[in-house]
Motif scaffolding. Sequence first.
Motif, PDB file in Angstrom:
ATOM      1  N   SER A 126       0.761  -1.179  -0.030  1.00 42.66           N
ATOM      2  CA  SER A 126      -0.110  -0.096  -0.120  1.00 42.66           C
ATOM      3  C   SER A 126       1.088   1.214  -0.178  1.00 42.66           C
ATOM      4  CB  SER A 126      -0.845   0.035   1.052  1.00 42.66           C
ATOM      5  OG  SER A 126      -1.804   1.051   1.323  1.00 42.66           O
ATOM      6  N   SER A 174      -4.848  -7.101  -3.936  1.00 40.95           N
ATOM      7  CA  SER A 174      -3.449  -7.765  -4.198  1.00 40.95           C
ATOM      8  C   SER A 174      -3.629  -9.164  -4.081  1.00 40.95           C
ATOM      9  CB  SER A 174      -2.480  -7.140  -3.451  1.00 40.95           C
ATOM     10  OG  SER A 174      -2.751  -7.298  -2.405  1.00 40.95           O
ATOM     11  N   PHE A 184      -3.858  -2.479  -2.427  1.00 37.79           N
ATOM     12  CA  PHE A 184      -3.571  -3.537  -1.526  1.00 37.79           C
ATOM     13  C   PHE A 184      -4.922  -4.522  -1.304  1.00 37.79           C
ATOM     14  CE2 PHE A 184      -4.016  -5.043   2.775  1.00 37.79           C
ATOM     15  CZ  PHE A 184      -2.340  -5.846   2.922  1.00 37.79           C
ATOM     16  N   SER A 185      -6.027  -3.948  -1.283  1.00 35.14           N
ATOM     17  CA  SER A 185      -7.263  -4.792  -1.142  1.00 35.14           C
ATOM     18  C   SER A 185      -7.417  -5.825  -2.179  1.00 35.14           C
ATOM     19  CB  SER A 185      -8.397  -3.890  -0.855  1.00 35.14           C
ATOM     20  OG  SER A 185      -8.630  -3.276  -2.064  1.00 35.14           O
ATOM     21  N   GLY A 207      -3.539   3.648  -3.127  1.00 31.18           N
ATOM     22  CA  GLY A 207      -2.708   2.412  -2.229  1.00 31.18           C
ATOM     23  C   GLY A 207      -3.320   1.460  -1.605  1.00 31.18           C
ATOM     24  N   ALA A 208      -4.606   1.819  -0.946  1.00 35.00           N
ATOM     25  CA  ALA A 208      -5.221   1.046  -0.013  1.00 35.00           C
ATOM     26  C   ALA A 208      -5.996   0.026  -0.890  1.00 35.00           C
ATOM     27  CB  ALA A 208      -6.001   1.817   1.052  1.00 35.00           C
ATOM     28  N   SER A 209      -6.651   0.737  -2.080  1.00 34.29           N
ATOM     29  CA  SER A 209      -7.339   0.072  -2.792  1.00 34.29           C
ATOM     30  C   SER A 209      -6.503  -1.151  -3.513  1.00 34.29           C
ATOM     31  CB  SER A 209      -8.127   0.902  -3.975  1.00 34.29           C
ATOM     32  OG  SER A 209      -8.840   0.276  -4.706  1.00 34.29           O
ATOM     33  N   MET A 259     -10.115   5.153   0.552  1.00 36.08           N
ATOM     34  CA  MET A 259     -10.148   4.110  -0.239  1.00 36.08           C
ATOM     35  C   MET A 259     -11.464   3.574  -0.995  1.00 36.08           C
ATOM     36  SD  MET A 259      -9.720   0.280   2.044  1.00 36.08           S
ATOM     37  CE  MET A 259     -10.031  -1.152   1.139  1.00 36.08           C
ATOM     38  N   SER A 295       1.032   4.174  -2.925  1.00 37.92           N
ATOM     39  CA  SER A 295       0.581   5.548  -2.783  1.00 37.92           C
ATOM     40  C   SER A 295       1.891   6.392  -2.959  1.00 37.92           C
ATOM     41  CB  SER A 295       0.240   5.799  -0.967  1.00 37.92           C
ATOM     42  OG  SER A 295      -1.032   5.053  -0.683  1.00 37.92           O
ATOM     43  N   GLU A 334      -3.306   8.053  -0.896  1.00 42.14           N
ATOM     44  CA  GLU A 334      -3.580   7.153   0.015  1.00 42.14           C
ATOM     45  C   GLU A 334      -4.698   6.003  -0.247  1.00 42.14           C
ATOM     46  OE1 GLU A 334      -3.598   5.125   3.863  1.00 42.14           O
ATOM     47  OE2 GLU A 334      -2.082   6.417   2.841  1.00 42.14           O
TER      48      GLU A 334
END
Length: 661
Positions: free
Chosen positions: A534, A564, A561-562, A557-559, A608, A538, A554
């Motif tokens: 993440s 991945s 990761f979710s 990056g979080a999206s 996110m 980002s 941010e």
Amino acid sequence: MRFLVLTVLVLPALLWEGSANAAELSAREKRAVDTVNQTIRTAGTEYKAGNFSAAGEAITRAMDQIDIAMKVGSPELLDAFEPAMKRISTAHALLELEGVAVPPFRRPTLPSVANPSADGTASATEGEQPEMVIFDINDPSAQPPNATPPKVDFAAGVSFTQHVAPILVGRCGRCHVSGSKGGFNMANYEALMKGSRAGVVVFPGDVPNSVLVEVIESGAMPPNGSVSAQELLTLKTWINGGAKFDGTDPTATLSAGSGVAPVDEPTQTAMPEIKQATGKETVSFAGDIAPMLVDACKGCHIDAMQTRGGLQLDTFARMMRGGDSGPIISPGNAADSLLVKKLRGMVGERMPAGGRPAFSEDSIQLISTWINEGATLDGASKDQPLEVMSKLAWMKKASASEISAKRKADAEDDLKLVNASGGEMHSVSTDHFFVTGTASKPTLELVARKAEEELKWAKTIVNAADGEEFFRGKATLFVMPRRYDYSEFAKMIEARDVPSDWNAHWKFDGINAYIAMVATDRDEDDEIATRLISPLVSLAVATRGMDVPRWFAEGVGASVFSKSGTKVDRDAKRREDAEISVAVVAMKDAKQFLDEKLKPEQTDRISMAIAASMMDRGRRKSFDALMRNLSDGLPFDQAFQTAFRATPAAYITQWLKWVKG
């Protein structure tokens, strides 16, 4: 005895921030004092738990931190350390009674003290201004005749200028109007609404979540006084009504009498019109003038806990507004500009004061030329901090290798400041990263390898050249073996606390681009990868442009990761979904979100969700177009509107309507 140690180590740990001496500290010196105080509080906590050896280690670390900070410190920093040094001396003796051997504490000294007085104490050096005094709410005889806030006709409405400002000055002025105790300054309406370094303290229309009200009702503030029932009701009514401003200038300093100038009260001198640069100017404000002002004026007029002469130079807008004597710049007329006169010593005291070197004639001529050419602005915004503006101007001209060298030098300096105990530091360089920290060399090598591998996720979002060009200069990875070290890094370098469940985060300030993280020899490869995905994405997004909003970087990056495929604890996922739902309920409109008026954790959750909506199958082409636009150098708002055919605010408004049904 343990109670005594707690009293010595814990309770007074924040008192330095309200002192007059703290007013002259630089941002780094303030962080150094914050770090020492936090270390002493840690010692008190360990002592209370009976962990005397750990308490001794913390006290030793505090002594080392003071010693390192004072190697480049000022007389004001030594004064600011005085309360901490007294607590260290007392704790030293008490720990010895518990059988803990602590190295002897040697008080740091300065090479010389200017203008010693007859009694041996230091007097003010020539050119220094006396401390600006604000009346003490604990001394009724010192208060001005009109210190009592006027009565409020609630039926007619609550005025910020007439009713709220006098309360803030009267009850909180010493610590938070003339000073910035606890990292919170409300010298004007704009600063009040910005909040403290811990977050927003006033949420318009939301009294229960407004920290300002919460600390008053709990009795925590003001520490040596009280707010009457009517005053508290006035504050609540104002917040409930939208916390509106009814003055002429939200950056005008609050006064002890009536707050700020009401709408119908004429101002002393009109602020010069702010004009954008035409491109024909020979002198750049962002590239030539701003760096000089930042170097010479920091601590007194920039990033100052109290500003001399009411003059703030933090932003272009505040600079053009001027100080207590009025505007300091007359566009088109350098000879009549107060700034030039003060730099030459033609009016009053020559600036900069406090023993700082005078501006050279070439520098004054450069400023004069800029003023004569219209005193125009070529930075991103009149409200952008000059420190950021000057950094961005340098970065535009610098090569990737020059930026890499600057980031590496800054990283090494920051790590030395954090690593006060003198632990061994290591570093590793790769194609894209400079990896450094107090973790073991094998751990740094593992992190470096995993960072290069997990960069594949960032490359699904960002199309950029490999190597130094990817992050526009190598990104830094700070790797620390303990979460305590990670937390101290955030306090010392970023002047903030990080949530207890964090073990990695990213930051891009225009020049420095880094990830700070926890990693140990016990961590598996997958654990390291999980922490990196993440923030890597980002950081890659943030470095596409100088004005990419944090919420966007941010959220992307979080999206990513979710999606991945990384395994996430089922309970953690449920908590995340619940937090998104709560954040959506709290969000009233797009402006509230974009103005960062939500709680930080709520902003992150909503970021996110919004990013995920942009990246879904139906909108992916638009999202990819946005990223291309950013890489081509378009400002974020223009890049967004071109790609999505809507402004960010309009898009978020439609998203909010959709999620709320």
